[in-house]
Design an enzyme around this catalytic site. Structure first.
Site, PDB file in Angstrom:
ATOM      1  N   TYR A 116       0.838  -1.214   0.000  1.00 42.75           N
ATOM      2  CA  TYR A 116       0.000   0.000   0.000  1.00 42.75           C
ATOM      3  C   TYR A 116       0.870   1.260   0.000  1.00 42.75           C
ATOM      4  CZ  TYR A 116      -4.281  -2.706   0.784  1.00 42.75           C
ATOM      5  OH  TYR A 116      -5.340  -3.570   0.651  1.00 42.75           O
ATOM      6  N   SER A 141     -13.356  -2.122  -0.347  1.00 42.02           N
ATOM      7  CA  SER A 141     -14.072  -1.110  -1.148  1.00 42.02           C
ATOM      8  C   SER A 141     -15.588  -1.226  -0.950  1.00 42.02           C
ATOM      9  CB  SER A 141     -13.694  -1.199  -2.630  1.00 42.02           C
ATOM     10  OG  SER A 141     -12.352  -0.802  -2.835  1.00 42.02           O
ATOM     11  N   PRO A 142     -16.070  -1.152   0.284  1.00 44.86           N
ATOM     12  CA  PRO A 142     -17.507  -1.324   0.537  1.00 44.86           C
ATOM     13  C   PRO A 142     -18.350  -0.179  -0.019  1.00 44.86           C
ATOM     14  CG  PRO A 142     -16.391  -0.625   2.542  1.00 44.86           C
ATOM     15  CD  PRO A 142     -15.311  -0.921   1.534  1.00 44.86           C
ATOM     16  N   LEU A 143     -17.695   0.962  -0.318  1.00 38.50           N
ATOM     17  CA  LEU A 143     -18.401   2.060  -0.994  1.00 38.50           C
ATOM     18  C   LEU A 143     -17.940   2.155  -2.444  1.00 38.50           C
ATOM     19  CD1 LEU A 143     -18.188   4.743   1.874  1.00 38.50           C
ATOM     20  CD2 LEU A 143     -20.084   3.162   1.369  1.00 38.50           C
ATOM     21  N   ALA A 144     -17.432   1.030  -2.957  1.00 36.00           N
ATOM     22  CA  ALA A 144     -16.924   0.972  -4.340  1.00 36.00           C
ATOM     23  C   ALA A 144     -15.880   2.057  -4.585  1.00 36.00           C
ATOM     24  CB  ALA A 144     -18.078   1.052  -5.337  1.00 36.00           C
ATOM     25  N   GLY A 145     -15.046   2.266  -3.577  1.00 35.72           N
ATOM     26  CA  GLY A 145     -13.981   3.260  -3.722  1.00 35.72           C
ATOM     27  C   GLY A 145     -14.506   4.681  -3.880  1.00 35.72           C
ATOM     28  N   GLY A 146     -15.742   4.931  -3.447  1.00 34.73           N
ATOM     29  CA  GLY A 146     -16.346   6.261  -3.550  1.00 34.73           C
ATOM     30  C   GLY A 146     -17.292   6.380  -4.742  1.00 34.73           C
TER      31      GLY A 146
END
Ligand SMILES: NC(=O)c1ccc[n+]([C@@H]2O[C@H](COP(=O)([O-])OP(=O)(O)OC[C@H]3O[C@@H](n4cnc5c(N)ncnc54)[C@H](OP(=O)(O)O)[C@@H]3O)[C@@H](O)[C@H]2O)c1
Length: 303
Positions: A56, A213-218
């Site tokens: 990362y 990515s639970p918010l699809a990366g924004g």
């Protein structure tokens, strides 16, 4: 009110109901003291699990986090540190890598984990994940590496990420310890793992998947493609029914509602967004609300 905790697997580790992901840490531009404040703020909310990977921030994120933690070493015992290994990325910090590739050989797993320990400034990792399924993975070699790390007290628990069920089964069949999670991509814009056996396998084994990515990366909050727009409208409608919950909260509550006890790994470094995410654990979606969102994502109703 702080968040509940859960055991990822019957053998542990105990983690917070939401984890904070550090993939984007190097781009947050936080001074060490500001990152320490973010860690404190997360802990105050009950988010104690921090998700890293060696790669990362172009191999910089663990070191940044380690510097912040060094300002208050006594915090370590209140955190669960998760990291990953197995990807060798081309980077100026790794001049020997000529092509992006995977390495799940014994030597690389052990040296990567030891490097993570050094950068994070800790004597143990709570959880080490194999980052991606490696076509050259030799399950017996991974088992040797895991045993060496566990025997030395350097890693307490092991898991995988992005594994399909049969890849998980192969590795698990050679290990003397359980795999405690499979960290997979899951959001209202990416639902495949709900239908391909991945989440079913976790439920069968009594282990909690982690959702990256639970918010699809924004994209869920700002995407202007047709699917994002459909889902966002549905999130707003359901949010209103839930008394004014925000779109990000409803999207996380949709994941939390799943009986596999999925742990979302949220990826914002902004205090107010982390706070908003934590509040999602207090929402409970009805089945109809859950399927309203599924339908908006799929663009069709269930058969
Ligand atoms: N295992 C794997 O292969 C893998 C792969 C990718 C990621 N991960 C893990 O999953 C973690 C989370 O991934 P992610 O960062 O993609 O998660 P995410 O929570 O889906 O997305 C975070 C992004 O969404 C933005 N965002 C959040 N709330 C927003 C809002 N209300 N409006 C607009 N934008 C908003 C954030 O921007 P701000 O920063 O401006 O808030 C950030 O850029 C990573 O840190 C990593 O630990 C694992």
């Amino acid at each position: 009110m702080t968040l509940p905790t859960l055991d990822l697997a019957p053998s542990g580790p105990q983690v917070s109901r939401l984890a904070l992901g550090l993939w984007r840490l190097a781009s947050w531009g936080l001074a060490d003291g500001e990152l320490l404040d973010l860690i404190h703020g997360s802990l105050d909310l009950g988010i104690s699990t921090f998700d890293h990977a060696d790669i990362y921030g172009d191999y910089a994120a663990e070191e940044i986090f380690g510097r912040a933690l060094a300002l208050e070493p006594s915090l370590r015992h209140r955190l669960q540190l998760v990291t990953k290994c197995g990807i060798k990325a081309v980077s100026s910090r790794r001049p020997a890598h000529r092509i992006n590739h995977y390495d799940t050989g014994r030597e690389h797993i052990v040296s990567s984990a030891e490097n993570s320990l050094r950068l994070l400034g800790t004597d143990h990792l709570d959880l080490l994940l194999i980052h991606r399924p490696d076509p050259l993975l030799d399950a017996d070699e991974v088992a040797e590496a895991f045993q060496a790390l566990r025997g030395a007290g350097k890693v307490l628990h092991f898991g995988v990420s992005n594994f399909l069920p049969w890849q998980f089964d192969l590795l698990a069949s050679r290990l003397p310890m359980p795999l405690v999670t499979n960290q997979v991509e899951l959001s209202l814009l990416k639902m495949e793992v709900l239908g391909d056996g991945t989440v079913d396998q976790c439920q069968r084994l009594g282990i909690s998947p982690m959702a990256w990515s639970p918010l699809a990366g924004g994209r869920l909050l700002r995407g202007d493609d047709a699917q994002s727009l459909r889902v966002r409208r549905a999130l707003q409608d359901v949010g209103q029914e839930l008394g004014g919950a925000t779109a990000d909260q409803v999207a996380l509550a949709w994941i939390l509602r799943h009986p596999a006890r999925i742990v979302p790994v949220v990826g914002s470094g902004k205090r107010d967004r982390v706070q908003s995410a934590a509040a999602a654990t207090r929402l409970h979606l009805s089945r109809e609300q859950w399927f309203t969102l599924w339908t908006a994502s799929a663009g069709r109703g269930v058969p």
